[in-house]
Structure formats: C-alpha cells, structure tokens
Design an enzyme around this catalytic site. Structure first.
Site, mmCIF file in Angstrom:
data_model
loop_
_atom_site.group_PDB
_atom_site.id
_atom_site.type_symbol
_atom_site.label_atom_id
_atom_site.label_comp_id
_atom_site.label_asym_id
_atom_site.label_seq_id
_atom_site.Cartn_x
_atom_site.Cartn_y
_atom_site.Cartn_z
ATOM 1 N N SER A 224 0.846 -1.090 0.568
ATOM 2 C CA SER A 224 -0.005 0.009 0.267
ATOM 3 C C SER A 224 0.848 1.340 -0.140
ATOM 4 C CB SER A 224 -1.004 -0.151 1.448
ATOM 5 O OG SER A 224 -1.379 1.291 0.973
ATOM 6 N N TYR B 33 -2.806 -0.946 10.153
ATOM 7 C CA TYR B 33 -2.283 -1.947 9.621
ATOM 8 C C TYR B 33 -1.175 -1.029 8.065
ATOM 9 C CZ TYR B 33 -4.152 -1.465 3.979
ATOM 10 O OH TYR B 33 -4.025 -2.159 2.524
#
Length: 247
Positions: free
Chosen positions: A138, A151
C-alpha cells in the site's frame, strides 16, 4: 511476468482487486484460482469463466494454509504465480489503552498470512518456469494513516519482507510488489464511493499495463501512489502524514 499461459493463485479473490485481477487475467488466457473465506463470493467471482476456480481459505489459520498449499499443488501442478492480496483495514485509536484483538487479527491476516502461504509454496514455485510471487502492499507502507496504524505497519512489514525475498530469489522466482493508492473498493466501509479515491477500473487498467511490460517492473506503481512511495526521498512525509491524519 508473462501475460498468458500462467496458472495464477490470488488470495482475497472474493471482491475488489482480487476479483478484478482474477477476471482480467483469466480472460487474457490464464488459469486462475481465487481464494478467500467467503465461498459464495468466490463463486460469484468465478461465475461463467471455465478456467477460474474457487478454493476457500482463511489465511489467518496456519493449519488451513498448510493444507491448502498441498491441495492446490495437487490440483494445479502448473501453478507458477501467487498473488498475496488478502488483507483487512479496520480503523483504530492507538492513543490510549484498548482491546488489541482487532490489531492482532490484522497482523495475522496481513503479515502472517502472506508469509505462511509464501513459505508453503516457495519450493514449488522455485521448481516452476516463469515463477512469480506478487505481494500487495500500500502507499500507506511509506506514509501511514494514523487511524489505520496497524494496517499501515503491516504493509510496511510486507514491503520489507518483499525486498528480502526478492534478493534471495534472484534467478529463481520473480518477486513483484504491487503498491496501491486509495482505491474505490470496500476495504473500508463506504470506500467504494469515496471522493478522491482512484476508481477501481482505472487502477486495474493502469496496473495491468505495467504488469504487461517486459521486463515487468519490480514495483507496480500507478501515478497516484508515487507521492507516497517517494515521500521520504522528496521530503514530503510530514506533509502527507498531516493530510492523512485529517481523513
């Protein structure tokens, strides 16, 4: 990564990136296996496509991953591409003491899941021609979102793990990192229609063109994610962090 003639496993294949890559790569002439916890959603992904197969899997379950790896190699001995895509992104407040069960679940799925599946299949991949392993990280691996701190940390961990794996697999397995920006999927509630996020179809189209390059880049970076990916180089980490803290 060759464009056609692969046998590809995609985790997190019941929706979002996983579903769209599965369908696109199938339609390009590859055999594709999608894995996720929801059998019904997997069947929806595979519906109407003869060489798109559904195999339920909970990547947080170590024993299930081990058994799954044995079954998939037996059923699909030509497996040569593995995409570690399964992940979850709950919001959290880390500014005070809290129940850590959600954070532990994120680590189990986002970090231990791909590590376990890679470990279970790496010897098989090393023995295959045109072997590829794709880890989905990400832009938040490079600039974290404070309300998704765990996360973000898991994606930074998989980025680091991917660098090590790529170095050790030189000449044996092609190791690729896919680095998405914020994309309109249901990774978080309401994200599929959230303004300012990249439309899913545009993300898939741009990344498929990058995957098709020869040679395939080690990092698949759409233009929208480069501000995060190169923030440390460009001296813009604080600026981006301040922006993400307001989301």
């Amino acid at each position: 990564m060759k464009n056609t003639g692969n046998t590809i496993l995609i985790t997190g294949g019941s929706s979002g990136f996983g579903r769209e890559y599965a369908r696109a790569w199938h339609d390009a002439g590859n055999t594709v296996i999608v894995a996720a916890r929801s059998a019904d959603e997997l069947e929806e992904t595979a519906k109407g496509r003869e060489n798109l197969h559904a195999m339920p899997l909970d990547v947080a379950d170590a024993a299930a991953v081990e058994q799954f790896a044995k079954e998939i190699v037996e059923r699909f001995p030509d497996l040569n591409v593995v995409m570690n895509n399964a992940g979850i992104m709950p919001y959290e407040d880390i500014s005070g003491a809290r129940d850590l069960s959600d954070a532990e679940k994120v680590i189990a799925i986002n970090v231990l899941g791909p590590i376990r599946l890679t470990d279970a299949l790496i010897d098989h991949l090393k023995a295959r021609d045109d072997a590829v392993l794709i880890n989905v990280t990400s832009g938040l691996a490079y600039v974290p979102m404070p309300k998704a701190a765990t996360y973000s940390a898991t994606k930074a961990a998989i980025h680091s793990y991917t660098l090590s794996l790529r170095k050790l697999m030189e000449g044996q397995v092609e190791v690729i990192e896919l680095v998405p920006p914020g994309v309109q999927t249901e990774l978080t509630p309401g994200q599929s229609t959230r303004e300012g996020y990249m439309p899913l179809d545009e993300f898939i189209e741009e990344t498929l063109a990058l995957f098709a390059q020869n040679p395939t880049p080690e990092e698949i970076l759409v233009e929208r994610v480069k501000g995060f990916r190169f923030a440390e180089r460009d001296g813009t980490v604080k600026e981006n962090l301040d922006m993400l803290a307001k989301r």
